[in-house]
Scaffold this motif. Structure first.
Motif, PDB file in Angstrom:
ATOM      1  N   ILE A 180       2.082   8.535   0.916  1.00  0.00           N
ATOM      2  CA  ILE A 180       2.826   9.657   0.353  1.00  0.00           C
ATOM      3  C   ILE A 180       2.978  10.732   1.409  1.00  0.00           C
ATOM      4  N   ILE A 181       4.211  11.011   1.790  1.00  0.00           N
ATOM      5  CA  ILE A 181       4.485  12.179   2.626  1.00  0.00           C
ATOM      6  C   ILE A 181       4.496  13.353   1.652  1.00  0.00           C
ATOM      7  N   SER A 182       3.349  13.981   1.488  1.00  0.00           N
ATOM      8  CA  SER A 182       3.226  15.056   0.491  1.00  0.00           C
ATOM      9  C   SER A 182       3.969  16.310   0.911  1.00  0.00           C
ATOM     10  N   SER A 183       4.147  16.465   2.220  1.00  0.00           N
ATOM     11  CA  SER A 183       4.857  17.639   2.744  1.00  0.00           C
ATOM     12  C   SER A 183       5.334  17.314   4.154  1.00  0.00           C
ATOM     13  N   THR A 184       6.489  17.856   4.512  1.00  0.00           N
ATOM     14  CA  THR A 184       6.955  17.738   5.898  1.00  0.00           C
ATOM     15  C   THR A 184       6.868  19.072   6.628  1.00  0.00           C
ATOM     16  N   GLU A 185       6.529  20.146   5.877  1.00  0.00           N
ATOM     17  CA  GLU A 185       6.458  21.479   6.484  1.00  0.00           C
ATOM     18  C   GLU A 185       5.264  22.239   5.933  1.00  0.00           C
ATOM     19  N   PRO A 186       4.083  22.035   6.545  1.00  0.00           N
ATOM     20  CA  PRO A 186       3.786  21.137   7.664  1.00  0.00           C
ATOM     21  C   PRO A 186       3.582  19.704   7.174  1.00  0.00           C
ATOM     22  N   LEU A 187       3.340  18.782   8.097  1.00  0.00           N
ATOM     23  CA  LEU A 187       3.141  17.387   7.724  1.00  0.00           C
ATOM     24  C   LEU A 187       1.800  17.216   7.010  1.00  0.00           C
ATOM     25  N   ILE A 188       1.866  16.689   5.777  1.00  0.00           N
ATOM     26  CA  ILE A 188       0.669  16.325   5.014  1.00  0.00           C
ATOM     27  C   ILE A 188       0.903  14.916   4.477  1.00  0.00           C
ATOM     28  N   VAL A 189      -0.018  14.014   4.747  1.00  0.00           N
ATOM     29  CA  VAL A 189       0.136  12.612   4.352  1.00  0.00           C
ATOM     30  C   VAL A 189      -1.076  12.177   3.543  1.00  0.00           C
ATOM     31  N   HIS A 190      -0.820  11.452   2.460  1.00  0.00           N
ATOM     32  CA  HIS A 190      -1.895  10.892   1.644  1.00  0.00           C
ATOM     33  C   HIS A 190      -1.797   9.364   1.608  1.00  0.00           C
ATOM     34  N   TYR A 191      -2.953   8.746   1.507  1.00  0.00           N
ATOM     35  CA  TYR A 191      -3.069   7.293   1.337  1.00  0.00           C
ATOM     36  C   TYR A 191      -3.404   6.997  -0.124  1.00  0.00           C
ATOM     37  N   HIS A 192      -2.856   5.905  -0.627  1.00  0.00           N
ATOM     38  CA  HIS A 192      -3.215   5.441  -1.973  1.00  0.00           C
ATOM     39  C   HIS A 192      -3.322   3.930  -1.963  1.00  0.00           C
ATOM     40  N   ASP A 193      -4.400   3.401  -2.555  1.00  0.00           N
ATOM     41  CA  ASP A 193      -4.556   1.956  -2.686  1.00  0.00           C
ATOM     42  C   ASP A 193      -3.326   1.328  -3.330  1.00  0.00           C
ATOM     43  N   GLY A 194      -3.085   0.096  -2.972  1.00  0.00           N
ATOM     44  CA  GLY A 194      -2.024  -0.669  -3.600  1.00  0.00           C
ATOM     45  C   GLY A 194      -2.581  -1.965  -4.156  1.00  0.00           C
ATOM     46  N   PHE A 195      -1.929  -3.057  -3.823  1.00  0.00           N
ATOM     47  CA  PHE A 195      -2.313  -4.343  -4.403  1.00  0.00           C
ATOM     48  C   PHE A 195      -1.834  -5.475  -3.510  1.00  0.00           C
ATOM     49  N   PRO A 217      10.314   2.250  -2.790  1.00  0.00           N
ATOM     50  CA  PRO A 217       9.525   1.117  -3.285  1.00  0.00           C
ATOM     51  C   PRO A 217       9.774   0.867  -4.766  1.00  0.00           C
ATOM     52  N   ARG A 218       9.830  -0.396  -5.121  1.00  0.00           N
ATOM     53  CA  ARG A 218      10.077  -0.775  -6.511  1.00  0.00           C
ATOM     54  C   ARG A 218       8.884  -0.356  -7.379  1.00  0.00           C
ATOM     55  N   ILE A 219       9.161   0.389  -8.421  1.00  0.00           N
ATOM     56  CA  ILE A 219       8.127   0.806  -9.367  1.00  0.00           C
ATOM     57  C   ILE A 219       8.378   0.060 -10.674  1.00  0.00           C
ATOM     58  N   SER A 220       7.706  -1.070 -10.813  1.00  0.00           N
ATOM     59  CA  SER A 220       7.923  -1.872 -12.026  1.00  0.00           C
ATOM     60  C   SER A 220       6.595  -2.452 -12.486  1.00  0.00           C
ATOM     61  N   PRO A 221       6.314  -2.381 -13.788  1.00  0.00           N
ATOM     62  CA  PRO A 221       5.035  -2.862 -14.328  1.00  0.00           C
ATOM     63  C   PRO A 221       5.041  -4.369 -14.534  1.00  0.00           C
ATOM     64  N   SER A 222       5.115  -5.142 -13.436  1.00  0.00           N
ATOM     65  CA  SER A 222       5.195  -6.591 -13.570  1.00  0.00           C
ATOM     66  C   SER A 222       3.878  -7.213 -14.013  1.00  0.00           C
ATOM     67  N   ALA A 223       2.794  -6.460 -13.919  1.00  0.00           N
ATOM     68  CA  ALA A 223       1.498  -6.912 -14.434  1.00  0.00           C
ATOM     69  C   ALA A 223       0.799  -5.701 -15.040  1.00  0.00           C
ATOM     70  N   GLU A 224      -0.060  -5.934 -16.030  1.00  0.00           N
ATOM     71  CA  GLU A 224      -0.685  -4.824 -16.740  1.00  0.00           C
ATOM     72  C   GLU A 224      -1.499  -3.934 -15.806  1.00  0.00           C
ATOM     73  N   ILE A 272       0.867  -1.178   0.000  1.00  0.00           N
ATOM     74  CA  ILE A 272       0.000   0.000   0.000  1.00  0.00           C
ATOM     75  C   ILE A 272       0.905   1.231   0.000  1.00  0.00           C
ATOM     76  N   TYR A 273       0.449   2.314  -0.615  1.00  0.00           N
ATOM     77  CA  TYR A 273       1.308   3.485  -0.779  1.00  0.00           C
ATOM     78  C   TYR A 273       0.926   4.615   0.174  1.00  0.00           C
ATOM     79  N   GLU A 322       7.967  12.428  -0.140  1.00  0.00           N
ATOM     80  CA  GLU A 322       8.467  11.053  -0.217  1.00  0.00           C
ATOM     81  C   GLU A 322       7.328  10.091  -0.516  1.00  0.00           C
ATOM     82  N   LEU A 323       7.591   9.156  -1.419  1.00  0.00           N
ATOM     83  CA  LEU A 323       6.660   8.068  -1.713  1.00  0.00           C
ATOM     84  C   LEU A 323       7.157   6.826  -0.982  1.00  0.00           C
ATOM     85  N   LEU A 324       6.308   6.250  -0.150  1.00  0.00           N
ATOM     86  CA  LEU A 324       6.673   5.075   0.642  1.00  0.00           C
ATOM     87  C   LEU A 324       5.788   3.895   0.273  1.00  0.00           C
ATOM     88  N   GLY A 325       6.384   2.708   0.255  1.00  0.00           N
ATOM     89  CA  GLY A 325       5.611   1.490   0.094  1.00  0.00           C
ATOM     90  C   GLY A 325       5.478   0.820   1.447  1.00  0.00           C
TER      91      GLY A 325
END
Length: 288
Positions: free
Chosen positions: A47-62, A185-192, A44-45, A162-165
């Motif tokens: 995203i630390i969108s900002s550290t000043e101030p702290l802003i964090v986003h969630y993104h679905d993964g797999f 985190p590895r960004i590779s298109p191992s599946a379509e 699951i991803y 920062e993008l975190l896995g």
């Protein structure tokens, strides 16, 4: 486990035992939830969108599904660990047996929606909105805690993101366990399906960063225009503090919906106190 407890005196010698000074250990979840007899975990991803101030986003993964049928006694590490890198040898073996690479990658990659459909089918769950009512809120809660715990160690600068896995696993009681956090985190298109998801995620991620950059530039230009004739009379230390507060990163409420973003904001410390965590943290977390 008992031997480890004795060796480290129930944690008292963690980081002090000479032979194991740089060793990390974590509990092995020996009752993992399985899909079609195979172990899986979540990538699951966060995203630390900002550290000043702290802003964090969630993104679905797999889901990353092991190609081996699960056996708790198996000595094959790829039965227990499901990351793509460890599957390379197994891929080569199965391909030599006539298996299709595309089919294997599809077997290894599941979406969250596919998991929900499967669990409903085998009657592990009965809520058709289980993802939104149970699983995603657990992911978001964990990430809100991670952001709050780690923020003092982040480099606090308006240019940092920062993008975190983040990897999780479910057990048979549907308890969610954190495995690890990957800062590259590895960004590779191992599946379509994975390729499509990642391309859209990265496009939206950088779009959000450019939005904040544009906002900072516009505010800076406006400030300079308003003060260019007053520089000689200004208290520069006071002006510096004023300027730094003004150019802090901000994302307007509703930004994600407006741009049909698949990101969900879970932390924004432009908001005061516990409101910054959008209800993902219990009130007791803010008690002194």
């Amino acid at each position: 486990e008992d031997k480890v407890k004795v060796l480290f005196e129930n944690g008292k010698k963690c980081g002090k035992h000479v032979s194991y000074k740089f060793t990390q250990m974590q509990r092995y979840v020996d009752n993992p939830l399985l899909v079609e007899g195979h172990k899986f975990d979540f990538r699951i991803y966060m995203i630390i969108s900002s550290t000043e101030p702290l802003i964090v986003h969630y993104h679905d993964g797999f889901l990353r599904v092991s190609l081996n049928v699960y056996d708790v006694k198996s000595k094959d590490i790829s039965t227990h660990l499901t990351n793509t890198h460890l599957s390379k040898k197994l891929f080569a073996q199965l391909e030599s047996e006539g298996k299709s690479t595309d089919d294997l990658r599809k077997q290894q990659y599941w979406t969250l929606e596919e998991l929900q459909e499967y669990l409903l089918e085998v009657k592990v769950i009965n809520d058709p909105k289980w993802l939104d009512n149970y699983l995603r809120p657990r992911f978001k809660q964990a990430m809100a805690h991670l952001g709050r715990m780690g923020k003092k160690t982040f480099w606090q600068d308006i240019r940092v993101f920062e993008l975190l896995g983040v990897d999780f696993i479910l057990d048979t009681d549907l308890n969610l366990w954190l495995i690890e956090i990957n800062n590259i985190p590895r960004i590779s298109p191992s599946a379509e399906g994975k390729r499509v998801m990642m391309e859209e995620m990265l496009r939206q991620h950088y779009g959000m960063q450019f939005h904040m950059l544009e906002d900072r530039v516009n505010k800076s230009m406006k400030y300079l225009e308003d003060h260019v004739d007053k520089i000689e009379d200004m208290d520069l230390f006071k002006a510096k503090d004023e300027f730094q507060k003004m150019v802090k990163n901000q994302i307007p409420e509703g930004y994600e919906e407006k741009f049909a973003s698949s990101f969900v904001r879970i932390v924004d410390e432009n908001k005061p106190g516990k409101d910054a965590y959008y209800g993902h943290l219990d009130a007791s977390c803010f008690e002194n």
